[in-house]
Scaffold this motif. Structure first.
Motif, short mmCIF file in Angstrom:
data_model
loop_
_atom_site.label_atom_id
_atom_site.label_comp_id
_atom_site.label_asym_id
_atom_site.label_seq_id
_atom_site.Cartn_x
_atom_site.Cartn_y
_atom_site.Cartn_z
N UNK A 107 -3.54 -7.74 -7.95
CA UNK A 107 -3.17 -7.81 -6.10
C UNK A 107 -3.11 -9.42 -5.89
N UNK A 133 3.11 9.84 -3.02
CA UNK A 133 1.86 9.53 -2.83
C UNK A 133 1.58 8.21 -2.65
N UNK A 134 2.46 7.11 -2.77
CA UNK A 134 2.26 5.85 -2.51
C UNK A 134 3.44 5.14 -1.90
N UNK A 135 3.26 4.21 -1.13
CA UNK A 135 4.41 3.33 -0.60
C UNK A 135 3.98 2.06 -0.49
N UNK A 136 5.02 1.12 -0.71
CA UNK A 136 4.79 -0.29 -0.17
C UNK A 136 5.70 -0.48 0.81
N UNK A 193 -11.96 4.91 -1.39
CA UNK A 193 -10.77 5.26 -1.11
C UNK A 193 -9.82 4.17 -0.75
N UNK A 194 -8.86 4.18 -1.37
CA UNK A 194 -7.98 3.22 -1.02
C UNK A 194 -7.27 3.29 0.71
N UNK A 195 -6.79 2.20 0.94
CA UNK A 195 -6.31 2.27 2.40
C UNK A 195 -5.01 2.89 2.57
N UNK A 196 -4.93 3.60 3.47
CA UNK A 196 -3.60 4.45 3.83
C UNK A 196 -2.57 3.39 4.33
N UNK A 197 -1.37 3.61 4.33
CA UNK A 197 -0.43 2.82 5.07
C UNK A 197 -0.19 3.45 6.44
N UNK A 198 -0.37 2.53 7.56
CA UNK A 198 0.17 3.07 8.85
C UNK A 198 1.50 2.87 9.02
N UNK A 250 6.31 4.19 -4.24
CA UNK A 250 5.74 3.49 -5.40
C UNK A 250 5.12 4.37 -6.39
N UNK A 251 5.03 5.62 -5.91
CA UNK A 251 4.23 6.64 -6.93
C UNK A 251 4.72 8.07 -6.29
#
Lengths: 368, 368
Positions: free
Chosen positions: B305, B26-29, B1-6, B38-39
């Motif tokens: 990365x 579904x993705x952030x930076x 599982x990729x880490x979630x963003x807090x 991001x997605x």
């Protein structure tokens, strides 16, 4: 599904990232454009463990701004209203830093390494750019740069035991907000008694990232019987402890006095400080709002991802900026900024949470 | 599982965040301490849609540094080696910004609003602190602050049609890197022909966050038959287009010449520029390494990365910092920094990817 974090070179890895991944990190934030773990097992499980055992934290995101040269002390004093004239080598001091209007730019710990050499261990803003530009504008004889230094914290009630096993018994006698240079594997490291929890412990300033993994591994093998685990600053514990977070509980809009940091503003003596004139005015008049701790009624509130408006019967009187359910205190603990007319201990207010309005009580002191 | 963003207040929301969530991000930076999607569906699906239809992007993280006052033009010229003496109101120019050694601090677009008023639309570094401190150090008569301005981009081959429906036909005649003030709902907005894709389109500088959701909603209802979707800068398309990312492909360690931005360095005429002397030296000697585009052999590489070392038969000659599989070109596209002895078009090199070493070919031009 909560959004995942897309990691790139820009969200910088640390010397410990591979170890943090192997330890099963499940949540990250980005802090100073670097990865900062936020959760391993769960925020509550991490919290219980932090309070009962010992954790190793990758806080490399506390980047250092190194200031060295003949005018280093003069430049560092320009950054903060705290009087540093008596600061000694071996001290690390909490130093609110402000702009020309007295607005908070960062709340770092400043480490005095030599008479002409300092590290500023920063919270989440590019203070490097501020310090470099001041040095250029005032044509000061200093070097200002980000060195290869990555803090690693040891936090929890068993922190002294773990540190002593790796750095020797001398670690136990380090006083609060002091550091010693202690050896690991033949290399001396700055080991300070400090950290972003109320459980006690150390921050090791790891110079040269190549030492990161050997030190991490040594801590884990020395601490296996202490139940050492990978951890991170814990949202619940830091709110219980009343530890402010720059960018969350305070921003550039706030003066140190609003943040309850007036005791660090020696504006009469700290005469080099940019923003001193503005802060003399603030000190004379007193702040109109200030950091307070609020106990919020009801069951667990949702995550606080933007300021929640706080109201009295007369209207808005502030905001809550950090909040979490505390298992130990059986209530929602929170930090906010409350206007003067409503900031007295015991005042009952209402907080507009995403789960609806909730009653709350103002506290002057945090829980820990 | 990729880490979630807090997510917390510190990772700031934008005026469009609720709409972005509703659209299924579904993705952030985190970019400039703010959420940047991001997605949405998948990077590949978003890519195909961006190239065929039209997307609305929340790029509020391109924060503005406003500089206004009698010495505004003088201060802005101090920030960049690009000669701005001929810059007109209505222009927005790409302006590499450098420190005293010529190192890149940011690569923003500078917007000239009035003779004494500019917005600097920044990449990922707190340029505000740099500009404020220079103004203080040099005692300049200017105001420097972050205004309530949140860019919203319209990108894709149908961008002109969508913009014309909401801002009127005048949008079509905006020239590249120019802006017009066009009305939506009775309020004029700066609408510029610019954006972080090669598909064409606009960036709308939304002043006052309260206009954010009405504008977002108007774009989606006007564009339903154009298949408008929420989107974001797309990793594949931006590498195909050779668009550099500050923090990924270049950092403070690099000069503009290394970044292939020498054409923006008018160091003979841009006499106010901090770092001019260093850049005159660099221009005379030429860079020792430079941005190149590399086609990497084999199937899809993993996410990049951290820098991947690039080697020739003689040893290390550089690094790759952004990479992705391109469905349209049937190869891995990438951006890196390559030493002079290996940077010629067609040179065969080897890239150390996490999936093992891969052959690669140097290109001088990107794919789009």
């Amino acid at each position: 599904m909560p959004p995942v974090l897309s990691i790139s070179r820009r969200t910088r890895r640390t010397p410990f990232t591979d170890r943090v991944s192997a330890a099963g990190v499940s949540g990250y934030t980005v802090y100073n454009r670097m990865l900062l773990p936020t959760v391993f097992r769960s925020v509550v499980e991490d919290y219980r463990h932090l309070k009962s055992a010992v954790q190793v934290w990758d806080v490399a995101c506390e980047r250092q701004v190194e200031v060295r040269g003949p005018q280093a002390a003069e430049l560092v004093q320009m950054l903060t209203p705290r009087d540093l004239s008596g600061m000694q080598i071996g001290q690390c001091l909490y130093t609110p830093m402000v702009d020309e209007t007295g607005g908070m730019l960062n709340d770092p710990v400043t480490v005095k390494l030599e008479e002409d050499r300092y590290w500023i261990s920063i919270a989440d803003s590019d203070l490097l750019l501020w310090v470099k530009a001041l040095a250029i504008g005032y044509r000061m004889t200093v070097d200002v740069f980000e060195p290869d230094v990555s803090p690693l914290a040891i936090q929890g009630p068993r922190a002294d035991d773990l540190a002593a096993r790796v750095f020797g018994e001398a670690a136990r006698s380090i006083r609060f907000f002091r550091y010693k240079r202690l050896e690991f594997d033949g290399t001396p490291f700055v080991v300070a008694r400090s950290g972003y929890s109320k459980q006690g412990g150390f921050e090791i300033y790891v110079e040269d990232g190549r030492h990161g993994e050997p030190l991490w591994d040594a801590l884990f093998s020395a601490g296996s019987d202490l139940d050492v685990r990978a951890g991170c600053p814990n949202l619940i514990e830091r709110i219980e402890g009343g530890m402010l977070s720059y960018g969350n509980d305070m921003t550039q809009a706030n003066t140190p006095h609003e943040c309850g940091l007036g005791r660090f503003c020696d504006t009469r003596s700290a005469i080099g400080c940019v923003g001193r004139d503005a802060l003399l005015r603030v000190a004379a008049e007193g702040p109109l709002r200030q950091i307070r701790h609020l106990e919020i009624d009801g069951d667990a509130v949702p995550p606080c991802t933007e300021p929640w408006v706080v109201r009295s019967e007369e209207g808005p009187v502030g905001q809550v900026t950090s909040a979490a359910w505390s298992p130990d205190f059986g209530t929602n603990v929170s930090i906010g900024m409350i206007d003067r007319e409503a900031w007295v201990e015991g005042t009952r207010l209402e907080v507009a949470t995403p789960a609806g309005p909730r009653g709350a009580v103002v506290r002057e002191k945090p829980w820990l």
